[in-house]
Design a protein around this motif. Structure first.
Motif, mmCIF file in Angstrom:
data_model
loop_
_atom_site.group_PDB
_atom_site.id
_atom_site.type_symbol
_atom_site.label_atom_id
_atom_site.label_comp_id
_atom_site.label_asym_id
_atom_site.label_seq_id
_atom_site.Cartn_x
_atom_site.Cartn_y
_atom_site.Cartn_z
ATOM 1 N N LEU A 84 2.376 2.150 -12.027
ATOM 2 C CA LEU A 84 2.197 0.584 -11.880
ATOM 3 C C LEU A 84 3.520 -0.169 -11.276
ATOM 4 O O LEU A 84 3.652 -0.909 -10.643
ATOM 5 C CB LEU A 84 1.563 -0.014 -13.045
ATOM 6 N N LEU A 85 4.651 0.617 -12.053
ATOM 7 C CA LEU A 85 5.944 -0.022 -11.531
ATOM 8 C C LEU A 85 6.322 0.272 -10.279
ATOM 9 O O LEU A 85 6.895 -0.512 -9.426
ATOM 10 C CB LEU A 85 7.169 0.665 -12.410
ATOM 11 N N PHE A 86 6.008 1.438 -9.588
ATOM 12 C CA PHE A 86 6.011 1.502 -8.137
ATOM 13 C C PHE A 86 5.408 0.528 -7.247
ATOM 14 O O PHE A 86 5.711 0.145 -6.157
ATOM 15 C CB PHE A 86 5.571 3.118 -7.669
ATOM 16 N N HIS A 87 4.164 0.410 -7.491
ATOM 17 C CA HIS A 87 3.254 -0.853 -6.868
ATOM 18 C C HIS A 87 3.945 -1.989 -7.157
ATOM 19 O O HIS A 87 3.955 -2.897 -6.117
ATOM 20 C CB HIS A 87 1.818 -0.805 -7.582
ATOM 21 N N THR A 88 4.528 -2.462 -8.071
ATOM 22 C CA THR A 88 5.111 -3.651 -8.275
ATOM 23 C C THR A 88 6.419 -3.691 -7.278
ATOM 24 O O THR A 88 6.675 -4.900 -6.742
ATOM 25 C CB THR A 88 6.005 -3.755 -9.756
ATOM 26 N N ILE A 89 7.180 -2.652 -7.066
ATOM 27 C CA ILE A 89 8.411 -2.694 -6.333
ATOM 28 C C ILE A 89 8.194 -2.575 -4.898
ATOM 29 O O ILE A 89 9.063 -2.938 -3.982
ATOM 30 C CB ILE A 89 9.583 -1.886 -6.858
ATOM 31 N N ASN A 90 6.856 -1.753 -4.502
ATOM 32 C CA ASN A 90 6.857 -1.291 -3.100
ATOM 33 C C ASN A 90 5.435 -1.858 -2.490
ATOM 34 O O ASN A 90 5.117 -1.490 -1.557
ATOM 35 C CB ASN A 90 6.830 0.128 -3.117
ATOM 36 N N ARG A 91 5.021 -2.767 -2.962
ATOM 37 C CA ARG A 91 3.922 -3.616 -2.553
ATOM 38 C C ARG A 91 4.340 -4.117 -1.029
ATOM 39 O O ARG A 91 5.358 -4.519 -0.807
ATOM 40 C CB ARG A 91 3.400 -4.534 -3.481
ATOM 41 N N GLY A 92 3.169 -4.009 -0.236
ATOM 42 C CA GLY A 92 3.358 -4.551 0.888
ATOM 43 C C GLY A 92 4.147 -3.810 2.068
ATOM 44 O O GLY A 92 4.476 -4.223 3.273
ATOM 45 N N LYS A 93 4.511 -2.552 1.699
ATOM 46 C CA LYS A 93 5.337 -1.492 2.728
ATOM 47 C C LYS A 93 4.366 -0.384 3.220
ATOM 48 O O LYS A 93 3.400 -0.384 2.800
ATOM 49 C CB LYS A 93 6.543 -0.892 1.653
ATOM 50 N N GLN A 94 4.886 0.364 4.065
ATOM 51 C CA GLN A 94 4.509 1.428 4.649
ATOM 52 C C GLN A 94 5.239 2.623 4.338
ATOM 53 O O GLN A 94 6.498 2.491 3.936
ATOM 54 C CB GLN A 94 4.265 1.268 6.319
ATOM 55 N N SER A 95 4.598 3.856 4.253
ATOM 56 C CA SER A 95 5.286 5.107 3.928
ATOM 57 C C SER A 95 5.157 6.208 4.998
ATOM 58 O O SER A 95 4.238 6.192 5.683
ATOM 59 C CB SER A 95 4.703 5.514 2.680
ATOM 60 N N PHE A 96 6.438 6.440 5.324
ATOM 61 C CA PHE A 96 6.505 7.573 6.184
ATOM 62 C C PHE A 96 7.394 8.832 5.706
ATOM 63 O O PHE A 96 8.496 8.586 5.279
ATOM 64 C CB PHE A 96 7.574 7.000 7.462
ATOM 65 N N THR A 97 6.910 9.965 5.943
ATOM 66 C CA THR A 97 7.468 11.168 5.172
ATOM 67 C C THR A 97 8.343 11.848 6.359
ATOM 68 O O THR A 97 7.710 11.870 7.247
ATOM 69 C CB THR A 97 6.366 12.008 4.668
ATOM 70 N N ALA A 98 9.576 12.113 5.852
ATOM 71 C CA ALA A 98 10.423 13.000 6.456
ATOM 72 C C ALA A 98 11.255 13.663 5.687
ATOM 73 O O ALA A 98 11.800 13.405 4.676
ATOM 74 C CB ALA A 98 11.178 12.152 7.435
ATOM 75 N N ASN A 99 11.484 14.998 6.143
ATOM 76 C CA ASN A 99 12.321 15.916 5.540
ATOM 77 C C ASN A 99 13.802 15.905 6.348
ATOM 78 O O ASN A 99 13.888 16.275 7.496
ATOM 79 C CB ASN A 99 12.036 17.371 5.594
ATOM 80 N N LEU A 100 14.812 15.135 5.725
ATOM 81 C CA LEU A 100 15.737 14.739 6.300
ATOM 82 C C LEU A 100 16.914 16.203 6.451
ATOM 83 O O LEU A 100 17.919 16.016 7.292
ATOM 84 C CB LEU A 100 16.532 13.784 5.517
ATOM 85 N N LYS A 101 16.203 17.096 5.826
ATOM 86 C CA LYS A 101 16.838 18.490 6.103
ATOM 87 C C LYS A 101 16.559 19.287 7.130
ATOM 88 O O LYS A 101 17.227 20.040 7.672
ATOM 89 C CB LYS A 101 17.323 19.243 4.928
ATOM 90 N N ASP A 102 15.425 18.668 7.779
ATOM 91 C CA ASP A 102 14.785 19.265 8.907
ATOM 92 C C ASP A 102 15.261 18.595 10.067
ATOM 93 O O ASP A 102 14.949 17.498 10.295
ATOM 94 C CB ASP A 102 13.367 19.348 8.650
#
Length: 385
Positions: free
Chosen positions: A59-77
């Motif tokens: 629930l804490l994650f939802h509190t701080i990250n509502r209204g955002k989008q998620s893009f996954t990326a391995n920054l070492k790749d």
């Protein structure tokens, strides 16, 4: 139209300080894209208070990250890193809170990415800054409170230094970061160039203490000691503090002791000899006030004090607060759908624009939920071909 509509913000940060800054930008209309590790994402997804998990995330994650989008990326790749750089080239703001040197190792430091996008505002959060002997210390909220002097100011004289019972360093650093980002965006409108904004948790808490710390810097005198009773401020005289009543608590702010003596019909307060001694005698004065207030319920004292225009307030817990008419009038909560058959209640932005508080557009994103859409929107797949 929200003030930041059309702006693209890339949020590389985790936990609270950086994500809370990105949250405020999203509340003002920016499109905020969280750049997260595949498989695990922001560590805050699993950092729960009271084991409250919602849809697989805390629930804490939802509190701080509502209204955002998620893009996954391995920054070492190399392939994923190249995609992220193409995103950066089209973004307006980048927020990161890695340890000093980590972004540079990945080739995403300010000097490198500003060459890709000279209009980019690059915002960084650290624990203690990037130089000096503290630079590599863990940037954790309680540790910052302890070292900054804030915990030393709190609590009564017979108590140990007392931390503030919230992540105040993280939250304040996030607010300061937004302040710097908006300033850089305003300057960019004139110069067409971005810039770098840096804040540390330590510097935010030092700034928070500017009144009392500046006093010490100029005369070398720390408060002789914290109040023995009802401590609420390092330098303010009695009655400033929170007092127990017959059935609860009452807060008294700055005010005249002689006026309080009249309101309470107290000969002991009226006989206090020297107004200039109020600071030095504040423990004794507070003890007299405490002896008076304990004999009647809070409602009695509120009625009496407010009749005379004396600054005071009830002390609410959350149940009392949220049930009050004043809280309801603020209209700060919103029920946000989470899937087909569930919703969560979240706090909205504290800001209003033209009299309207921005609504929460959606709950926090699932890990990588928007990766395909973002690839299409920013033409990343076309570049890959």
């Amino acid at each position: 139209m929200q003030p930041l509509s059309g702006l693209i913000v890339l949020d590389f940060s985790q936990f609270l300080a950086g994500p809370s800054a990105a949250l405020r930008l999203a509340d003002m209309g920016a499109r905020v894209i969280k750049i997260e590790r595949p498989g695990s994402g922001d560590a805050c997804r699993q950092l729960s208070l009271r084991n409250q998990m919602v849809g697989g995330d805390s629930l804490l994650f939802h509190t701080i990250n509502r209204g955002k989008q998620s893009f996954t990326a391995n920054l070492k790749d190399p392939h994923d890193l190249a995609e992220v750089k193409k995103l950066i080239a089209q973004a307006d703001v980048l927020i990161e809170n890695f340890r000093p040197g980590v972004m540079e190792k990945m080739g995403l430091d300010f000097s490198t990415v500003s060459a890709l996008n000279p209009r980019l505002v690059y915002a960084s959060v650290t624990g203690y800054g990037t130089r000096g002997p503290w630079a590599k210390k863990p940037g954790q909220d309680l540790l910052i409170q302890a070292m900054s002097g804030l915990a030393w100011l709190n609590g009564n004289a017979d108590q140990p230094p007392t931390p503030f019972a919230l992540s105040v360093a993280d939250s304040l650093a996030g607010a300061h970061l937004v302040e710097g980002i908006l300033a850089c965006l305003l300057r960019r409108g004139k110069t067409q160039r971005g810039g770098r904004v840096e804040i540390s948790l330590m510097e935010s808490l030092l700034s928070m203490q500017f009144e009392v710390l500046t006093t010490w810097l100029n005369d070398g005198h720390q408060p002789p000691r914290r109040c023995a009773k009802n401590n609420a401020h390092a330098w303010l005289s009695a009655p400033y503090g929170i007092y127990q009543t017959q059935d609860g608590y009452l807060a008294l702010a700055m005010g005249s002791i002689s006026q309080l003596a009249d309101i309470f019909a107290s000969e002991r307060l009226a006989a206090w000899p020297d107004p200039n001694s109020w600071f030095h005698d504040r423990d004794a004065i507070k003890a007299v006030i405490a002896d008076i207030l304990i004999n009647q319920p809070t409602s009695h004292w509120l009625r009496l004090l407010e009749q005379h225009g004396y600054w005071c307030a009830d002390v609410y817990d959350w149940q009392t607060l949220t049930a009050s008419e004043g809280f309801q009038a603020l209209a700060m909560t919103q029920c946000v759908p989470l899937g087909a058959d569930r919703e969560i209640t979240l706090l909205k932005s504290p800001l209003r624009f033209n009299g309207v508080r921005p609504a929460i557009t959606h709950c926090a994103p699932g890990l990588g939920a928007d990766t395909s859409q973002i690839r299409a929107d920013f033409h990343l797949e076309e570049h890959d071909q």
